[in-house]
Design a protein around this motif. Sequence first.
Motif, PDB file in Angstrom:
ATOM      1  N   ARG A 116      30.728  26.020  41.311  1.00  0.00           N
ATOM      2  CA  ARG A 116      31.657  26.551  42.303  1.00  0.00           C
ATOM      3  C   ARG A 116      33.107  26.268  41.901  1.00  0.00           C
ATOM      4  NH1 ARG A 116      29.955  27.650  47.590  1.00  0.00           N
ATOM      5  NH2 ARG A 116      27.692  27.610  47.880  1.00  0.00           N
ATOM      6  N   ALA A 117      33.340  25.090  41.337  1.00  0.00           N
ATOM      7  CA  ALA A 117      34.697  24.735  40.925  1.00  0.00           C
ATOM      8  C   ALA A 117      35.177  25.650  39.800  1.00  0.00           C
ATOM      9  CB  ALA A 117      34.744  23.277  40.476  1.00  0.00           C
TER      10      ALA A 117
ATOM     11  N   TRP B 134      35.896  28.984  41.421  1.00  0.00           N
ATOM     12  CA  TRP B 134      37.170  28.905  42.140  1.00  0.00           C
ATOM     13  C   TRP B 134      38.340  29.017  41.167  1.00  0.00           C
ATOM     14  CZ3 TRP B 134      41.130  25.385  41.542  1.00  0.00           C
ATOM     15  CH2 TRP B 134      42.157  25.438  42.495  1.00  0.00           C
ATOM     16  N   LYS B 135      38.239  28.304  40.052  1.00  0.00           N
ATOM     17  CA  LYS B 135      39.300  28.321  39.045  1.00  0.00           C
ATOM     18  C   LYS B 135      39.460  29.718  38.454  1.00  0.00           C
ATOM     19  CE  LYS B 135      42.313  26.087  36.455  1.00  0.00           C
ATOM     20  NZ  LYS B 135      43.464  25.345  37.025  1.00  0.00           N
ATOM     21  N   ALA B 136      38.347  30.374  38.169  1.00  0.00           N
ATOM     22  CA  ALA B 136      38.398  31.721  37.598  1.00  0.00           C
ATOM     23  C   ALA B 136      39.052  32.700  38.571  1.00  0.00           C
ATOM     24  CB  ALA B 136      36.988  32.187  37.243  1.00  0.00           C
ATOM     25  N   LEU B 137      38.678  32.611  39.842  1.00  0.00           N
ATOM     26  CA  LEU B 137      39.273  33.495  40.845  1.00  0.00           C
ATOM     27  C   LEU B 137      40.767  33.217  40.993  1.00  0.00           C
ATOM     28  CD1 LEU B 137      36.498  33.404  43.606  1.00  0.00           C
ATOM     29  CD2 LEU B 137      37.035  35.307  42.066  1.00  0.00           C
ATOM     30  N   LYS B 138      41.133  31.955  40.971  1.00  0.00           N
ATOM     31  CA  LYS B 138      42.540  31.582  41.107  1.00  0.00           C
ATOM     32  C   LYS B 138      43.366  32.136  39.951  1.00  0.00           C
ATOM     33  CE  LYS B 138      45.658  27.612  41.553  1.00  0.00           C
ATOM     34  NZ  LYS B 138      45.774  26.128  41.550  1.00  0.00           N
ATOM     35  N   LEU B 139      42.771  32.140  38.762  1.00  0.00           N
ATOM     36  CA  LEU B 139      43.472  32.631  37.576  1.00  0.00           C
ATOM     37  C   LEU B 139      43.420  34.155  37.453  1.00  0.00           C
ATOM     38  CD1 LEU B 139      42.247  29.987  34.950  1.00  0.00           C
ATOM     39  CD2 LEU B 139      44.519  30.134  36.012  1.00  0.00           C
ATOM     40  N   GLY B 140      42.659  34.791  38.341  1.00  0.00           N
ATOM     41  CA  GLY B 140      42.543  36.239  38.281  1.00  0.00           C
ATOM     42  C   GLY B 140      41.622  36.722  37.178  1.00  0.00           C
ATOM     43  N   VAL B 141      40.718  35.851  36.742  1.00  0.00           N
ATOM     44  CA  VAL B 141      39.782  36.207  35.673  1.00  0.00           C
ATOM     45  C   VAL B 141      38.689  37.122  36.221  1.00  0.00           C
ATOM     46  CG1 VAL B 141      38.028  35.290  34.097  1.00  0.00           C
ATOM     47  CG2 VAL B 141      40.206  34.098  34.379  1.00  0.00           C
ATOM     48  N   ASP B 142      38.336  38.130  35.459  1.00  0.00           N
ATOM     49  CA  ASP B 142      37.260  39.039  35.833  1.00  0.00           C
ATOM     50  C   ASP B 142      35.935  38.285  35.715  1.00  0.00           C
ATOM     51  OD1 ASP B 142      35.396  41.018  36.196  1.00  0.00           O
ATOM     52  OD2 ASP B 142      36.118  42.320  34.581  1.00  0.00           O
TER      53      ASP B 142
ATOM     54  N   ARG C 156      33.740  26.316  49.103  1.00  0.00           N
ATOM     55  CA  ARG C 156      32.630  26.631  50.008  1.00  0.00           C
ATOM     56  C   ARG C 156      32.798  27.968  50.722  1.00  0.00           C
ATOM     57  NH1 ARG C 156      28.565  23.568  48.153  1.00  0.00           N
ATOM     58  NH2 ARG C 156      29.383  21.509  47.596  1.00  0.00           N
ATOM     59  N   THR C 157      33.751  28.780  50.312  1.00  0.00           N
ATOM     60  CA  THR C 157      33.945  30.080  50.947  1.00  0.00           C
ATOM     61  C   THR C 157      32.907  31.079  50.436  1.00  0.00           C
ATOM     62  OG1 THR C 157      35.440  30.915  49.244  1.00  0.00           O
ATOM     63  CG2 THR C 157      36.428  29.645  51.053  1.00  0.00           C
ATOM     64  N   PRO C 158      32.617  32.137  51.209  1.00  0.00           N
ATOM     65  CA  PRO C 158      31.660  33.155  50.756  1.00  0.00           C
ATOM     66  C   PRO C 158      32.057  33.781  49.418  1.00  0.00           C
ATOM     67  CG  PRO C 158      32.003  33.363  53.108  1.00  0.00           C
ATOM     68  CD  PRO C 158      33.017  32.357  52.623  1.00  0.00           C
ATOM     69  N   ALA C 159      33.356  34.000  49.199  1.00  0.00           N
ATOM     70  CA  ALA C 159      33.814  34.625  47.954  1.00  0.00           C
ATOM     71  C   ALA C 159      33.499  33.747  46.747  1.00  0.00           C
ATOM     72  CB  ALA C 159      35.316  34.896  48.025  1.00  0.00           C
ATOM     73  N   VAL C 160      33.741  32.451  46.884  1.00  0.00           N
ATOM     74  CA  VAL C 160      33.453  31.528  45.782  1.00  0.00           C
ATOM     75  C   VAL C 160      31.943  31.399  45.589  1.00  0.00           C
ATOM     76  CG1 VAL C 160      33.613  29.138  45.000  1.00  0.00           C
ATOM     77  CG2 VAL C 160      35.607  30.250  46.005  1.00  0.00           C
ATOM     78  N   SER C 161      31.191  31.406  46.678  1.00  0.00           N
ATOM     79  CA  SER C 161      29.731  31.316  46.578  1.00  0.00           C
ATOM     80  C   SER C 161      29.177  32.477  45.765  1.00  0.00           C
ATOM     81  CB  SER C 161      29.095  31.320  47.974  1.00  0.00           C
ATOM     82  OG  SER C 161      29.426  30.147  48.681  1.00  0.00           O
ATOM     83  N   ASP C 162      29.667  33.681  46.058  1.00  0.00           N
ATOM     84  CA  ASP C 162      29.192  34.859  45.334  1.00  0.00           C
ATOM     85  C   ASP C 162      29.587  34.789  43.862  1.00  0.00           C
ATOM     86  OD1 ASP C 162      28.059  37.667  45.358  1.00  0.00           O
ATOM     87  OD2 ASP C 162      30.076  38.069  44.603  1.00  0.00           O
TER      88      ASP C 162
ATOM     89  N   ILE D 139      28.614  33.627  37.822  1.00  0.00           N
ATOM     90  CA  ILE D 139      28.974  32.946  36.574  1.00  0.00           C
ATOM     91  C   ILE D 139      27.876  31.983  36.129  1.00  0.00           C
ATOM     92  CG2 ILE D 139      31.429  33.108  37.147  1.00  0.00           C
ATOM     93  CD1 ILE D 139      31.344  30.018  37.495  1.00  0.00           C
ATOM     94  N   ALA D 140      27.010  31.584  37.071  1.00  0.00           N
ATOM     95  CA  ALA D 140      25.918  30.673  36.720  1.00  0.00           C
ATOM     96  C   ALA D 140      24.907  31.336  35.796  1.00  0.00           C
ATOM     97  CB  ALA D 140      25.218  30.173  37.981  1.00  0.00           C
ATOM     98  N   THR D 141      24.974  32.663  35.669  1.00  0.00           N
ATOM     99  CA  THR D 141      24.061  33.373  34.771  1.00  0.00           C
ATOM    100  C   THR D 141      24.635  33.492  33.363  1.00  0.00           C
ATOM    101  OG1 THR D 141      24.973  35.582  35.260  1.00  0.00           O
ATOM    102  CG2 THR D 141      23.248  34.745  36.727  1.00  0.00           C
TER     103      THR D 141
END
Length: 230
Positions: free
Chosen positions: A42-43, A46-54, A93-99, A104-106
Amino acid sequence: MDERNHVIVTIDGPAGAGKSTVARLVARRLSLLYVDSGAMYRAVAWKALKLGVDIADEAAVTRVAENAHIELRPDATGTRVFADGEEVTSAIRTPAVSDASSRIATVPGVREALVEQQRQMGRTRGLVMEGRDIGTVVFPDTPFKFYLEASPRERARRRQKDLEQAGYQVNIVELEEQVLERDRRDMARSVGPLKKAADAMFIDTTDMSIEEVVQTIIARVETFTKGSGQ
């Protein structure tokens, strides 16, 4: 049990099976370090989303995982999560980070980077680690493996309760569909798929209390360690 004993307890299972709550209590009672492996993914998400990474860019999210400095700091209330020095305990723990996390776990590169970090934790002390491939991939040699399961509706109900407590209004039917989709995704991935280790103890938590599950695991660990003289 003395904390100096190098005991590794793995607790795997699908989302909503009760892994986090149970693992945290087992670790506390056995004086072991509690590690939420999912928080690490999740961390990274979160970091990827914060950086705007696809999130669909495997090379990009792998670089995020390889460069992210993730810390899990236990305290009286649980575990605080930090990514590159910034506390993200609630943010992950937000839905966006969960998804994003489930996606990315794959990614093989992401899993490789985080599995190595997880193994490093186990080289220095005993711990209780929960996730989806801890007993099959991260610590396959430990004799203390457990696999928790619960019905999809019960897991959706638990997730609904958690989200509502966090201020999110969600539909139980939609949550159950998400639970089943997450199961399919986790079981089908090529690296570290969700599955029970052959020698793991299976526990159906659907109709069990948290305390019953915790006691079942502790009894198994203590019986084995007393018998082996650890």
